[in-house]
Design a protein around this motif. Structure first.
Motif, short mmCIF file in Angstrom:
data_model
loop_
_atom_site.label_atom_id
_atom_site.label_comp_id
_atom_site.label_asym_id
_atom_site.label_seq_id
_atom_site.Cartn_x
_atom_site.Cartn_y
_atom_site.Cartn_z
N VAL A 101 -30.59 19.40 -41.51
CA VAL A 101 -30.92 20.64 -40.81
C VAL A 101 -29.69 21.28 -40.21
N ILE A 102 -28.74 20.48 -39.76
CA ILE A 102 -27.51 21.01 -39.17
C ILE A 102 -26.58 21.54 -40.26
N VAL A 103 -26.46 20.80 -41.36
CA VAL A 103 -25.65 21.29 -42.48
C VAL A 103 -26.20 22.62 -42.98
N SER A 104 -27.52 22.70 -43.11
CA SER A 104 -28.17 23.93 -43.55
C SER A 104 -27.85 25.08 -42.61
N ALA A 105 -27.92 24.84 -41.33
CA ALA A 105 -27.65 25.88 -40.34
C ALA A 105 -26.21 26.36 -40.42
N VAL A 106 -25.29 25.43 -40.58
CA VAL A 106 -23.87 25.80 -40.68
C VAL A 106 -23.61 26.63 -41.93
N VAL A 107 -24.18 26.21 -43.04
CA VAL A 107 -23.99 26.95 -44.29
C VAL A 107 -24.51 28.38 -44.16
N GLN A 108 -25.73 28.51 -43.67
CA GLN A 108 -26.29 29.84 -43.52
C GLN A 108 -25.50 30.66 -42.50
N GLY A 109 -25.15 30.06 -41.38
CA GLY A 109 -24.41 30.76 -40.35
C GLY A 109 -23.06 31.25 -40.83
N GLU A 110 -22.37 30.40 -41.60
CA GLU A 110 -21.06 30.79 -42.12
C GLU A 110 -21.18 31.95 -43.10
N LEU A 111 -22.15 31.88 -43.99
CA LEU A 111 -22.30 32.95 -44.98
C LEU A 111 -22.74 34.26 -44.34
N LEU A 112 -23.57 34.18 -43.31
CA LEU A 112 -23.96 35.39 -42.58
C LEU A 112 -22.75 35.98 -41.86
N PHE A 147 -20.34 38.53 -49.98
CA PHE A 147 -20.84 39.26 -51.13
C PHE A 147 -21.30 40.66 -50.73
N PRO A 148 -21.13 41.62 -51.62
CA PRO A 148 -21.66 42.96 -51.34
C PRO A 148 -23.18 42.99 -51.48
N GLY A 149 -23.79 43.95 -50.81
CA GLY A 149 -25.24 44.08 -50.93
C GLY A 149 -25.98 43.09 -50.06
N PRO A 150 -27.12 42.57 -50.56
CA PRO A 150 -28.01 41.72 -49.73
C PRO A 150 -27.47 40.31 -49.54
N ASN A 151 -26.36 40.22 -48.80
CA ASN A 151 -25.73 38.93 -48.56
C ASN A 151 -26.66 37.96 -47.85
N GLY A 152 -27.55 38.48 -46.99
CA GLY A 152 -28.46 37.61 -46.26
C GLY A 152 -29.39 36.82 -47.16
N LEU A 153 -29.81 37.42 -48.27
CA LEU A 153 -30.65 36.68 -49.22
C LEU A 153 -29.91 35.46 -49.74
N VAL A 154 -28.62 35.62 -50.01
CA VAL A 154 -27.81 34.50 -50.51
C VAL A 154 -27.65 33.44 -49.42
N ALA A 155 -27.36 33.87 -48.20
CA ALA A 155 -27.13 32.93 -47.11
C ALA A 155 -28.37 32.09 -46.84
#
Length: 247
Positions: free
Chosen positions: A151-162, A167-175
């Motif tokens: 859960v912590i690794v997941s949060a860090v990955v998403q937080g970093e990408l956000l 990426f251009p466009g809907p970066n949040g979908l990727v994160a």
């Protein structure tokens, strides 16, 4: 013989932040409750399919494309962000094994799926930002050893990408998809029957605020984000149990 180099678990200090270890444990317990549901012992496929649909719906809404769930289910929504979210959600299962060894390749694929018809074809799957070293560090983190909960690794990955917005466009979908892949690939939710994005969407103001504070890099900001993600994952497990009761 030379001594072996010492490998440092760079994520482990996060577990010392106030309330993070407890929040991570609570999220894991909620996922365990979901996985113990009798419905999953018979056939998890319908639950996974519904979780994927609801996850896509929530992720698209967080990206500014909020539509009625039943309209999305019926195929009546042609919005490009919604369609990208559906493509991403439908492809996650096929990307789990590659994610473990080549996360950069998977991120490129996720962006291609998410941003098709939204950004120029020449820019699909291509990071375009000013901090390539930060993305390199995240990729090294994903393929390196850690004893930190998924859960912590997941949060860090998403937080970093956000925060990076590589990426251009809907970066949040990727994160959000990358964060989801961590939970599946690292065995917390191997059947992909929880809906963490629904947990984020249910707490949208907190989600946006916590993501912004994470981007500051302060201890308080990181702690707020990690605790939010743990709560969202716990809520996503409750959503999965509700799906089990319905399908």
């Amino acid at each position: 013989m030379a001594d072996s180099p010492v490998v440092t678990d760079v994520l482990m200090p996060l577990m010392d932040l106030t309330g993070v270890a407890e929040a991570a444990e609570q999220a894991r317990e909620e996922i365990d409750r979901l996985l113990a549901h009798n419905r999953l012992r018979r056939n998890s496929a319908p639950v996974s399919a519904e979780a994927a649909l609801r996850g896509a719906h929530a992720s698209a809404a967080l990206e500014g494309a909020a539509y009625d769930l039943e309209a999305v289910r019926a195929g009546a929504v042609t919005n490009t962000v919604v369609q990208g979210a559906l493509r991403v959600s439908g492809a996650l299962g096929s990307l789990v094994d590659t994610w473990a060894v080549a996360p950069r390749q998977v991120l490129a694929r996720l962006h291609l799926l998410a941003a098709r018809d939204t950004v120029e074809e020449s820019r699909l799957g291509r990071p375009d930002f000013e901090e390539p070293a930060r993305l390199d560090a995240l990729m090294d983190l994903l393929t390196g050893p850690t004893e930190v909960p998924a859960v912590i690794v997941s949060a860090v990955v998403q937080g970093e990408l956000l925060a990076m917005k590589p990426f251009p466009g809907p970066n949040g979908l990727v994160a959000r998809a990358a964060g989801r892949l961590v939970l599946v690939q690292r065995g917390l939710d191997p059947k992909a029957v929880s809906v963490p994005d629904a947990g984020h969407f249910a707490r949208e103001p907190e989600y946006r605020g916590a993501a912004a504070t994470y981007a500051t890099g302060t201890a308080d900001g990181v702690r707020a984000w990690l605790r939010h993600c743990c709560a969202a994952i716990a809520a996503g497990a409750a959503e999965g149990r509700a799906i089990c009761d319905l399908v």
